[in-house]
Design an enzyme around this catalytic site. Structure first.
Site, PDB file in Angstrom:
ATOM      1  N   TYR A  45     -50.713  80.306  73.056  1.00  0.00           N
ATOM      2  CA  TYR A  45     -52.056  80.914  72.997  1.00  0.00           C
ATOM      3  C   TYR A  45     -53.093  79.815  72.917  1.00  0.00           C
ATOM      4  CZ  TYR A  45     -52.106  85.985  72.798  1.00  0.00           C
ATOM      5  OH  TYR A  45     -52.085  87.308  73.135  1.00  0.00           O
ATOM      6  N   GLU A  47     -57.032  80.450  73.047  1.00  0.00           N
ATOM      7  CA  GLU A  47     -58.413  80.953  73.194  1.00  0.00           C
ATOM      8  C   GLU A  47     -59.401  79.798  73.093  1.00  0.00           C
ATOM      9  OE1 GLU A  47     -56.122  82.641  71.558  1.00  0.00           O
ATOM     10  OE2 GLU A  47     -56.550  84.796  71.525  1.00  0.00           O
ATOM     11  N   ASP A 191     -67.125  86.335  97.289  1.00  0.00           N
ATOM     12  CA  ASP A 191     -65.758  86.642  96.849  1.00  0.00           C
ATOM     13  C   ASP A 191     -64.857  86.217  98.011  1.00  0.00           C
ATOM     14  OD1 ASP A 191     -63.296  87.821  96.451  1.00  0.00           O
ATOM     15  OD2 ASP A 191     -64.099  89.719  95.688  1.00  0.00           O
ATOM     16  N   THR A 217     -59.314  84.832  94.207  1.00  0.00           N
ATOM     17  CA  THR A 217     -57.974  84.946  93.642  1.00  0.00           C
ATOM     18  C   THR A 217     -57.190  83.745  94.162  1.00  0.00           C
ATOM     19  OG1 THR A 217     -57.372  86.411  95.470  1.00  0.00           O
ATOM     20  CG2 THR A 217     -57.955  87.450  93.371  1.00  0.00           C
ATOM     21  N   LYS A 220     -53.552  84.618  97.596  1.00  0.00           N
ATOM     22  CA  LYS A 220     -53.573  85.157  98.971  1.00  0.00           C
ATOM     23  C   LYS A 220     -53.356  83.996  99.946  1.00  0.00           C
ATOM     24  CE  LYS A 220     -56.205  89.260  97.724  1.00  0.00           C
ATOM     25  NZ  LYS A 220     -56.904  89.115  96.431  1.00  0.00           N
ATOM     26  N   ARG A 226     -50.322  84.659  91.037  1.00  0.00           N
ATOM     27  CA  ARG A 226     -51.279  85.737  90.801  1.00  0.00           C
ATOM     28  C   ARG A 226     -52.308  85.226  89.817  1.00  0.00           C
ATOM     29  NH1 ARG A 226     -49.466  90.363  93.806  1.00  0.00           N
ATOM     30  NH2 ARG A 226     -51.325  91.340  92.973  1.00  0.00           N
TER      31      ARG A 226
HETATM   32  N1  DSN Z   1     -55.638  94.359  96.841  1.00  0.00           N
HETATM   33  C1  DSN Z   1     -56.279  93.261  97.521  1.00  0.00           C
HETATM   34  C2  DSN Z   1     -56.223  93.423  98.992  1.00  0.00           C
HETATM   35  O1  DSN Z   1     -55.197  93.869  99.450  1.00  0.00           O
HETATM   36  O2  DSN Z   1     -57.144  93.095  99.709  1.00  0.00           O
HETATM   37  C3  DSN Z   1     -57.646  92.983  97.057  1.00  0.00           C
HETATM   38  O3  DSN Z   1     -57.701  92.976  95.680  1.00  0.00           O
END
Ligand code: DSN
Length: 405
Positions: A45, A47, A191, A217, A220, A226
């Site tokens: 942990y 914080e 984003d 994120t 991807k 993740r």
């Molecule tokens: N679920 C993602 C997507 O497939 O684009 C976005 O958060």
């Protein structure tokens, strides 16, 4: 000690190896990323921020988080990076929380036209907590009309203008969006979750340095674990950090952050740059293959990792196609297309992406083959026996491109 879960992991691994994964937001993380995710950092942990933690025992976590931040800043050319966000939705919430008051106006693209749930959907915290005004895609070109966005911005005087999408196959002019925001005194936010791997490889124009705040994120096209991160100009860094912790989150997920650091190092390599270029070439090849078989592509094609297929000319709905293709071992998702007359749970479109198949080493000839699998499956979408036959062909084809085995 847990054969039940072990079996599930093995089954999932087998599924991933034997099917063709075309979900535009998915990828296969490297073994190094998986190893860091499964490391002892999960036990700690911490914080707070580096050298200012609320619990003892964080000297190694501090070094790790500093390394992740330095790599992120270098990779993207960002002034400030916060690598603690758990995932994209909380990270977007953190940006809004940092820069806006409840009820403030945000100008964004609607989910139904390619935005994201957290970009103002009425069922989401974003749509409930803020006043969203949506810009739309041009009906003819199915792309962003930047002059119209500027007009809307001048009229509505939003506090924040949001770009970056989940189902938009074309390049986004982030510089123009940032300029539009600056002209009306709004924050510019991008984003880039879907395209961050393309951005760092120079395959998509970067939102830096003009954009005030950039969220991505990490799992991807960037091919990390993740998770998410927020990057911003130094002048709003303190607000962003405070919104992440203690504003929205408690202890950071240190195992994910260690894996983010690994992914950032991987993304700095020439191999990653070549990978990102191949993602785009594959998407274009898949688009061409499908067009030759009579599929209509939203905006006529793609500049990125994803394509949006309008199934209307094929007389098949998005839901029918998703379920039928799944029976054939081809994994994708139904999607709304711009100005769709159908509903989200059975829309007119299908979203396809090439990050995963490119990680497996597939190239343009394989995209032609995939277009053929899709075409034949869509032609026999109600014929389970035929789809089962394609599934066997898909298995034989996919396993020639092993992921982890
Ligand atoms: N679920 C993602 C997507 O497939 O684009 C976005 O958060």
């Amino acid at each position: 000690m847990d054969p039940e879960v072990q079996k599930l992991i093995q089954r999932e691994e087998q599924r991933q190896e034997e099917q063709i994964g075309l979900i535009a937001s998915e990828n296969f993380a490297s073994k190094a990323v998986l190893e860091a995710t499964g490391s002892v950092f999960t036990n700690k942990y911490s914080e707070g921020y580096s050298r200012k933690r609320y619990y003892a025992g964080n000297e190694v976590v501090d070094d790790m988080e500093e390394l992740a931040i330095e790599r992120a800043k270098k990779l993207f050319g960002a002034e400030h990076a916060n690598v603690q966000p758990y995932s994209g939705s909380p990270a977007n919430m953190e940006v809004f929380f940092a820069l806006l008051q409840a009820g403030d106006t945000i100008l964004s693209l609607d989910l139904a036209q390619g935005g994201h749930l957290t970009h103002g959907s009425p069922v989401n915290f974003s749509g409930k907590g803020y006043r969203f005004i949506h810009y739309s895609l041009d009906r003819e070109t199915e792309t962003i009309d930047y002059d119209k966005v500027a007009e809307q911005a001048a009229q509505e005087k939003p506090k924040l203008i949001l770009s970056g999408f989940t189902a938009y196959p074309r390049q986004v002019d982030f510089k123009r969006m940032a300029k539009i925001a600056a002209e009306v005194g709004a924050y510019s936010m991008a984003d880039i979750s879907h395209i961050s791997g393309l951005v760092v490889a120079g395959e998509h124009v970067s939102p830096f340095p003009e954009t005030d705040v950039v969220m991505t994120t990490t799992h991807k096209t960037l091919r990390g674990p993740r998770g998410a991160m927020i990057m911003c100009k130094e002048e709003i860094a303190k607000q962003i950090d405070k919104a992440v912790f203690p504003g929205m989150q408690g202890g950071p997920h240190n195992h994910s952050n260690a894996a983010k650091a690994v992914a950032f190092a991987e993304a700095m390599t020439p191999e990653f740059k070549a990978y990102a270029g191949q993602i785009v070439r594959n998407a274009k090849a898949l688009a061409e293959g499908l067009k030759q078989k009579g599929f209509r592509l939203v905006s006529g094609g793609t500049d990125t990792h994803l394509l949006l297929v309008d199934l209307t000319p094929k007389k098949v709905t998005g839901r029918q196609a998703q379920l039928g293709l799944e029976k054939a071992g081809i994994i994708q998702n139904m999607n709304m297309i711009p100005y769709d007359t159908r509903k989200p749970f059975d829309p007119s479109g299908l979203r396809l992406g090439t990050p995963g198949v490119t990680t497996r080493g597939m190239k343009e000839p394989e995209m032609e083959k995939i277009a053929d699998f899709i075409d034949r499956s869509v032609q026999h979408i109600e014929d389970d026996a035929y789809l089962e036959g394609v599934k066997q062909e898909v298995k034989e084809f996919a396993t020639k491109f092993p992921v982890y085995r």
